[in-house]
Motif scaffolding. Structure first.
Motif, PDB file in Angstrom:
ATOM      1  N   UNK A 110      74.118 -10.039  15.298  1.00 41.46           N
ATOM      2  CA  UNK A 110      75.503 -10.243  15.739  1.00 41.46           C
ATOM      3  C   UNK A 110      76.044 -11.492  15.056  1.00 41.46           C
ATOM      4  N   UNK A 111      76.743 -11.275  13.935  1.00 43.84           N
ATOM      5  CA  UNK A 111      77.114 -12.382  13.050  1.00 43.84           C
ATOM      6  C   UNK A 111      78.545 -12.864  13.228  1.00 43.84           C
ATOM      7  N   UNK A 112      79.398 -12.061  13.840  1.00 42.05           N
ATOM      8  CA  UNK A 112      80.791 -12.473  13.975  1.00 42.05           C
ATOM      9  C   UNK A 112      81.312 -12.113  15.363  1.00 42.05           C
ATOM     10  N   UNK A 113      82.515 -12.577  15.657  1.00 43.75           N
ATOM     11  CA  UNK A 113      83.066 -12.407  16.997  1.00 43.75           C
ATOM     12  C   UNK A 113      83.215 -10.944  17.391  1.00 43.75           C
TER      13      UNK A 113
ATOM     14  N   UNK B 245      76.254 -21.897  20.248  1.00 44.16           N
ATOM     15  CA  UNK B 245      76.424 -21.234  21.539  1.00 44.16           C
ATOM     16  C   UNK B 245      77.753 -21.510  22.233  1.00 44.16           C
ATOM     17  N   UNK B 246      78.259 -22.741  22.162  1.00 40.99           N
ATOM     18  CA  UNK B 246      79.420 -23.091  22.980  1.00 40.99           C
ATOM     19  C   UNK B 246      80.666 -22.269  22.640  1.00 40.99           C
ATOM     20  N   UNK B 247      81.015 -22.080  21.361  1.00 40.57           N
ATOM     21  CA  UNK B 247      82.190 -21.249  21.066  1.00 40.57           C
ATOM     22  C   UNK B 247      82.042 -19.814  21.553  1.00 40.57           C
TER      23      UNK B 247
ATOM     24  N   UNK C 148      86.599 -16.058  28.091  1.00 38.57           N
ATOM     25  CA  UNK C 148      88.010 -15.728  27.889  1.00 38.57           C
ATOM     26  C   UNK C 148      88.231 -14.221  27.859  1.00 38.57           C
ATOM     27  N   UNK C 149      87.323 -13.494  27.221  1.00 41.39           N
ATOM     28  CA  UNK C 149      87.491 -12.047  27.063  1.00 41.39           C
ATOM     29  C   UNK C 149      87.063 -11.275  28.303  1.00 41.39           C
TER      30      UNK C 149
ATOM     31  N   UNK D 165      73.243 -29.022  26.710  1.00 42.37           N
ATOM     32  CA  UNK D 165      73.753 -27.671  26.452  1.00 42.37           C
ATOM     33  C   UNK D 165      74.049 -26.970  27.778  1.00 42.37           C
ATOM     34  N   UNK D 166      73.152 -27.124  28.736  1.00 44.66           N
ATOM     35  CA  UNK D 166      73.344 -26.519  30.054  1.00 44.66           C
ATOM     36  C   UNK D 166      74.651 -26.997  30.689  1.00 44.66           C
ATOM     37  N   UNK D 167      74.854 -28.301  30.682  1.00 47.04           N
ATOM     38  CA  UNK D 167      76.052 -28.881  31.304  1.00 47.04           C
ATOM     39  C   UNK D 167      77.328 -28.387  30.628  1.00 47.04           C
ATOM     40  N   UNK D 168      77.334 -28.351  29.292  1.00 49.40           N
ATOM     41  CA  UNK D 168      78.531 -27.927  28.565  1.00 49.40           C
ATOM     42  C   UNK D 168      78.836 -26.451  28.795  1.00 49.40           C
TER      43      UNK D 168
END
Length: 273
Positions: free
Chosen positions: A34-37, A78-80, A87-88, A103-106
């Motif tokens: 899975x390389x793109x959105x 991961x964040x984006x 959002x989706x 990472x967990x907190x964000x």
């Protein structure tokens, strides 16, 4: 038995499925797939439509001998994607596969629901306290060493007994920091060889002593494809067999690559009960 995810109680008296969404380029089965959105969104929609209750998102490969990546690289991976998925799919219940408290907190701040830590706090001493402050469910896995060293850490005197001691200590620590919803993962393939994995599966019910939900992740793993002398791509039937045994021995969550088949497994196993 329930867990609280973003204010909703998830009843685990009927087992649930956690679909895997790997964002790593080197995962043993679907790395780099899975390389793109658009591909990520399509796969997420498929997982949800097939009936997964949770989606587990990971950006750090934990396969044996995997390359270590920095916290920054994991964050950038991961964040984006977490933000995109929230959002989706606003009602999605995202589990974040990370051993790093930052990472967990964000990711929880971005809308994720669960933390899934392969090291149960051993690879980041701030993790358990962090999850306690975040007030989210915590999946703690049994592992020795790190993904880079765990293959050499499979010496046990009494494996099941030692795993139960490990979880007793980790659960006590988690309770001390106010973590209410704890799920234990025995860690198939993590510091365990193939015969030990089957011993663990056979005795999985002995982990019910902790009175916490048990998550089983055997999907397409080497205990299946090496035993059957096939490739991971051909290990779905074997996965279903072992998922059935895991359910019979007390698993409440199946972490899988193939959601539809896992849902069918749960329905049929439940019908037998």
């Amino acid at each position: 038995m329930t867990i609280n995810c973003k204010g909703s109680l998830i009843d685990l008296s009927t087992p649930k499925v956690m679909g895997i969404l790997n964002l790593t380029p080197d995962s043993f089965y679907d790395g780099g797939k899975y390389k793109n959105e658009s591909q990520i969104l399509a796969q997420t929609e498929k997982i949800l439509n097939e009936g997964a209750t949770f989606i587990d998102v990971g950006a750090y490969s934990s396969r044996p001998g995997a390359k270590h990546i920095s916290e920054q690289e994991e964050q950038e991976r991961i964040l984006p994607i977490v933000e995109l998925l929230i959002q989706t799919f606003p009602n999605i219940l995202l589990s974040i596969d990370t051993f790093r408290s930052v990472i967990a907190k964000e990711c929880i701040a971005a809308g994720a629901s669960i933390i899934n830590d392969i090291s149960a706090g051993n690879m980041d001493q701030n993790m358990i306290q962090c999850v306690g402050k975040l007030k989210v469910p915590y999946i703690m896995m049994h592992m020795r060493g790190t993904p880079q060293t765990m293959k050499s850490e499979d010496q046990y005197n009494n494996m099941i007994h030692e795993i139960n001691i490990y979880f007793a200590e980790k659960i006590a620590e988690a309770r001390k920091y106010g973590i209410n919803d704890i799920i234990i993962d025995p860690g198939f393939g993590f510091a365990k060889n193939i015969s030990q994995n089957f011993e663990l599966l056979k005795n999985l019910a002995l982990l019910q002593v902790h009175d916490t939900p048990i998550l089983s992740g055997v999907s397409r793993k080497s205990m299946i494809y090496k035993t059957l002398d096939v490739l991971p791509a051909d290990a779905l039937n074997g996965t279903t067999v072992l998922n059935t045994i895991a359910l019979q021995n007390g698993s409440s969550i199946l972490r899988v690559h193939d959601v539809k088949e896992a849902i069918e497994c749960i329905k049929l196993t439940d019908s037998v009960k």
